[in-house]
Design an enzyme around this catalytic site. Structure first.
Site, PDB file in Angstrom:
ATOM      1  NE  ARG A   2      -3.910   1.829   2.321  1.00 24.03           N
ATOM      2  CZ  ARG A   2      -4.728   2.877   3.189  1.00 24.03           C
ATOM      3  NH1 ARG A   2      -3.668   2.527   3.940  1.00 24.03           N
ATOM      4  NH2 ARG A   2      -4.916   3.615   3.387  1.00 24.03           N
TER       5      ARG A   2
ATOM      6  CG  HIS B  45      -1.955   5.042  -0.322  1.00 22.43           C
ATOM      7  ND1 HIS B  45      -2.645   5.855   0.001  1.00 22.43           N
ATOM      8  CD2 HIS B  45      -2.263   4.820  -0.652  1.00 22.43           C
ATOM      9  CE1 HIS B  45      -3.542   5.472   0.409  1.00 22.43           C
ATOM     10  NE2 HIS B  45      -3.512   4.313  -0.834  1.00 22.43           N
TER      11      HIS B  45
ATOM     12  CG  ASN C  28      -1.365   8.989   2.552  1.00 18.88           C
ATOM     13  OD1 ASN C  28      -1.577   8.297   2.335  1.00 18.88           O
ATOM     14  ND2 ASN C  28      -0.563   9.882   2.545  1.00 18.88           N
TER      15      ASN C  28
ATOM     16  CG  HIS D 206      -7.863  -3.281  -2.073  1.00 19.63           C
ATOM     17  ND1 HIS D 206      -8.802  -3.050  -1.838  1.00 19.63           N
ATOM     18  CD2 HIS D 206      -6.214  -2.589  -1.008  1.00 19.63           C
ATOM     19  CE1 HIS D 206      -8.457  -1.323  -1.850  1.00 19.63           C
ATOM     20  NE2 HIS D 206      -6.848  -1.050  -1.322  1.00 19.63           N
TER      21      HIS D 206
END
Length: 322
Positions: A61, A65, A93, A193
């Site tokens: 992740r 990001h 975040n 995911h």
């Protein structure tokens, strides 16, 4: 002598063009400057996941990001300063993205084994994501390397550029297309995911307002962990096997067991292109592993800093002292 002068001139021009347009990323970028780099990252990622299996999802992740805000440049790692509020406290975040300490540990080790500041923080993040995927059962892929690190970060850009778990399919697709990615990339990369958890804050609205697309038994299990108010930080798994890379994520979408609104938007049962892709990957896990690796490479190539752009940070949390 005249030919030699022409060759020198062409060499200078080529170097200038490479600097202007950025050097190309390559899988063997550190093969001469720091041969132990990749094995060191793999070892330390494996150790971090052994201590806490959830950390694998966190490192994947972190890479997502980072790349979605002005490219894969390590800007997400920068701490706030008196002059700049960075990306760590942006809404997507704050109290959510993790793994900074693992990156710090890797960077410190690399500065030692490379006999200096050689490997960029942006490259560490990209390789750590790949090694996390492999450690948790996914297929390996070649990470292209040679990124340099940003010297600035922007909370506003992070708030605007990172897709949210509340987005409908058109907004998700528009976001991905703004980064040069396609619907296919959206569905494949959302397969990330297959790992990890989400906070109640991010799935509460789906749990209590989307009963028409939510499996009742699944909803009942979520009720126990995520009340209608309070307990924002309560965690639930994004699929049934949150520390294993598999196709259960896609199976869950087809069964109305998506934890997040944005995930369920990929499968709405109407037979659209997104539905077809979800079905395909749910039925073909080996193709998911293969295509996920290719999509990660594509995402990892989003506007990297190369050549003389940016810097290689000595400490991933702060820019180098001039």
């Amino acid at each position: 002598m005249q030919m030699a002068a022409v060759l020198v001139y062409l060499t200078v021009i080529a170097a200038a063009l490479a600097s202007a347009f950025g050097a190309e990323l390559t899988a063997d970028y550190y093969s001469e400057t720091c041969p132990p780099a990749l094995s060191t990252i793999k070892l330390l990622v494996g150790a971090a996941i052994l201590r806490e299996p959830r950390m694998g999802a966190s490192l994947v992740r972190l890479h997502f990001h980072d790349c979605f805000v002005n490219g894969c440049d390590g800007s997400i790692l920068l701490d706030d300063t008196d002059d700049t509020i960075g990306e760590k406290t942006a809404k997507p975040n704050n109290n959510s993205v993790r793994g900074y300490d693992v990156i710090d540990t890797i960077k410190s080790a690399l500065n030692t084994v490379c006999l200096g500041n050689v490997v960029s923080c942006a490259d560490i993040v990209a390789v750590a994501a790949r090694d996390s995927i492999v450690a948790l059962g996914g297929a390996s892929y070649d990470v292209l390397l040679g990124r340099r690190d940003a010297t600035t970060a922007s909370i506003d850009d992070a708030n605007n550029d990172i897709p949210t778990p509340f987005m409908d399919l058109p907004a998700l697709l528009a976001n991905f297309e703004s980064h040069g990615l396609t619907l296919h990339d959206l569905v494949v990369l959302s397969g990330g995911h297959t790992l990890g958890y989400s906070r109640c804050l991010f799935y509460r609205s789906r749990l209590y307002n989307e009963t028409d697309t939510l499996d009742p038994a699944y909803a009942a299990s979520l009720d126990e962990r995520c009340p209608a108010s309070g307990d924002d930080d309560a965690l639930s798994a994004l699929d049934d096997t949150p520390t294993t890379v598999d196709s259960d994520y896609y199976q869950g979408l087809m069964q109305g067991r998506a934890l997040l609104h944005s995930d369920q938007q990929l499968y709405q049962g109407g037979g659209g292109d997104a539905d077809d892709l979800v079905k395909y990957y749910g039925e073909n896990p080996s193709k998911f592993w293969e295509d996920f690796g290719a999509a990660m490479v594509k995402m990892g190539n989003l506007t990297p800093l190369t050549g003389d752009e940016g810097e290689v940070r000595e400490n991933c949390r702060v820019v180098n002292q001039q």
